[in-house]
Scaffold this active site. Structure first.
Site, PDB file in Angstrom:
ATOM      1  N   ASN A   9       0.865  -1.181   0.000  1.00 19.13           N
ATOM      2  CA  ASN A   9       0.000   0.000   0.000  1.00 19.13           C
ATOM      3  C   ASN A   9       0.905   1.235   0.000  1.00 19.13           C
ATOM      4  OD1 ASN A   9      -1.829   2.034   0.487  1.00 19.13           O
ATOM      5  ND2 ASN A   9      -2.277   1.416   2.594  1.00 19.13           N
ATOM      6  N   LYS A  11       0.119   4.328  -0.278  1.00 21.11           N
ATOM      7  CA  LYS A  11      -0.516   5.506   0.354  1.00 21.11           C
ATOM      8  C   LYS A  11      -0.268   6.752  -0.492  1.00 21.11           C
ATOM      9  CE  LYS A  11       0.167   3.259   4.765  1.00 21.11           C
ATOM     10  NZ  LYS A  11       0.172   3.363   6.202  1.00 21.11           N
ATOM     11  N   HIS A  97      -9.224   0.729   4.879  1.00 23.16           N
ATOM     12  CA  HIS A  97      -7.943   0.952   5.565  1.00 23.16           C
ATOM     13  C   HIS A  97      -8.174   1.848   6.787  1.00 23.16           C
ATOM     14  CE1 HIS A  97      -3.885   2.300   6.422  1.00 23.16           C
ATOM     15  NE2 HIS A  97      -3.494   1.200   5.818  1.00 23.16           N
ATOM     16  N   GLU A  99      -6.646   4.273   7.923  1.00 26.60           N
ATOM     17  CA  GLU A  99      -6.514   5.723   7.667  1.00 26.60           C
ATOM     18  C   GLU A  99      -7.775   6.269   7.010  1.00 26.60           C
ATOM     19  OE1 GLU A  99      -2.767   5.412   5.626  1.00 26.60           O
ATOM     20  OE2 GLU A  99      -1.866   4.800   7.518  1.00 26.60           O
ATOM     21  N   GLU A 169      -5.240  -5.613  10.281  1.00 25.03           N
ATOM     22  CA  GLU A 169      -4.220  -4.600  10.550  1.00 25.03           C
ATOM     23  C   GLU A 169      -4.518  -3.930  11.892  1.00 25.03           C
ATOM     24  OE1 GLU A 169      -2.244  -3.230   6.707  1.00 25.03           O
ATOM     25  OE2 GLU A 169      -4.007  -1.972   6.950  1.00 25.03           O
ATOM     26  N   GLY A 175       2.441   1.676  10.813  1.00 22.87           N
ATOM     27  CA  GLY A 175       3.371   2.799  10.706  1.00 22.87           C
ATOM     28  C   GLY A 175       4.038   3.158  12.017  1.00 22.87           C
ATOM     29  N   SER A 215       3.551  -2.761  10.233  1.00 21.87           N
ATOM     30  CA  SER A 215       5.006  -2.745  10.419  1.00 21.87           C
ATOM     31  C   SER A 215       5.693  -4.051  10.046  1.00 21.87           C
ATOM     32  CB  SER A 215       5.355  -2.339  11.853  1.00 21.87           C
ATOM     33  OG  SER A 215       4.868  -1.038  12.122  1.00 21.87           O
TER      34      SER A 215
HETATM   35  C1  PEP Z   1      -0.618  -0.156   6.114  1.00 21.61           C
HETATM   36  O1  PEP Z   1      -0.751   1.049   6.084  1.00 21.61           O
HETATM   37  O2  PEP Z   1      -1.466  -0.898   5.575  1.00 21.61           O
HETATM   38  C2  PEP Z   1       0.532  -0.700   6.821  1.00 21.61           C
HETATM   39  C3  PEP Z   1       0.505  -1.952   7.186  1.00 21.61           C
HETATM   40  O3  PEP Z   1       1.569   0.169   7.055  1.00 21.61           O
HETATM   41  P1  PEP Z   1       3.013  -0.182   7.700  1.00 21.61           P
HETATM   42  O4  PEP Z   1       3.471  -1.459   7.066  1.00 21.61           O
HETATM   43  O5  PEP Z   1       3.872   0.977   7.364  1.00 21.61           O
HETATM   44  O6  PEP Z   1       2.778  -0.346   9.148  1.00 21.61           O
END
Ligand code: PEP
Length: 252
Positions: A9, A11, A97, A99, A169, A175, A215
């Site tokens: 992703n 973003k 997601h 966000e 997630e 993040g 992460s």
């Molecule tokens: C995401 O935004 O879907 C995500 C998993 O981000 P990160 O891997 O940076 O934690």
């Protein structure tokens, strides 16, 4: 056998030139990997989707969108419809997601409409679910994720599930550099699969790919992916570097 998937992703990162370079780098580094029963997906921003689809042509990379509007067309300034996405070759969309949920107020009800629109347009959905830190701390995390699934997905018919991929997630791991432990990921993935089995049936549940996101990096991917109900990852930060993304793909 369910499919393994590593999806990046991107973003709101990567301009057109960088997107072209990144796809080329990933293309080069994965071209000789066996990748049996494994899909590699990248999700650039809307504006780079058309060029990304062309750049990924003749490779193992699939291109997905990060969002989509629930209406078919109309006066929705700044929004993008299912038909527009399909017209540039998109077949998969990330929805829900965290966000989108927290920064753009997308709730279960709206997301359920988006899912219906996507499926009605023969698009595949990577649907994100996950609990906040407060829910994790108060032991309400299973209930929270259970209700996200129930509210947005349990109105679907069994046949619709062939186009649903789930991404667990935990919001506290996105993040932040903090990752769920392999055991925490497995506990939740098992819970999700079991909830689907109870609502539909075991065979259907066994065929749903459930990705972990939060992460994931080269150093922790293998341990997380080794869990029985973890079928791959949705990767944010580490998907922006071809080397890291490739190392994560190799860990599957
Ligand atoms: C995401 O935004 O879907 C995500 C998993 O981000 P990160 O891997 O940076 O934690």
């Amino acid at each position: 056998m369910r499919t393994k998937i590593v999806a990046g992703n991107w973003k709101m990162n990567v301009n057109e030139v960088e997107s072209t370079e990144l796809i080329q780098e990933i293309k080069n580094s994965i071209q000789n990997l066996p990748l049996e029963n494994t899909r590699v997906i990248v999700a650039p921003s809307f504006i780079n989707l058309a060029s990304a689809v062309k750049n990924a042509d003749n490779s193992k990379i699939e291109v997905a969108a990060q969002n989509m509007h629930e209406a078919t067309s109309g006066a929705f300034t700044g929004e993008v419809s299912a038909d527009m996405l399909k017209s540039v070759g998109i077949k998969t969309i990330i929805l829900g997601h965290s966000e989108r949920r927290s920064l753009f107020n997308e709730d279960d009800e709206l997301l359920s409409k988006k899912i219906d629109t996507a499926l009605a347009n023969d698009l595949e959905v990577i649907f994100c679910i996950g609990e906040h830190l407060e829910e994790r701390k108060t032991d309400n995390y299973l209930l929270e994720v259970g209700s996200q699934i129930k509210n947005s997905l349990f109105h679907l018919e069994a046949k619709d599930w062939k186009n649903i991929i789930l991404a667990y997630e935990p919001v506290w791991a996105i993040g932040t550099g903090e990752t769920a432990s392999p055991e925490q990921a497995q506990e939740m993935h098992y819970f999700i699969r079991n909830a689907i089995a109870k609502k539909y049936n075991k065979e259907l549940a066994a065929n749903v790919s459930i990705l972990y996101g939060g992460s994931v990096k080269p150093s922790n991917a293998e341990e997380i992916f080794s869990q029985a109900d973890v079928d791959g990852g949705l990767i944010g930060g580490a998907s922006l570097k071809a080397n890291d993304f490739t190392a994560i793909i190799k860990a599957i």
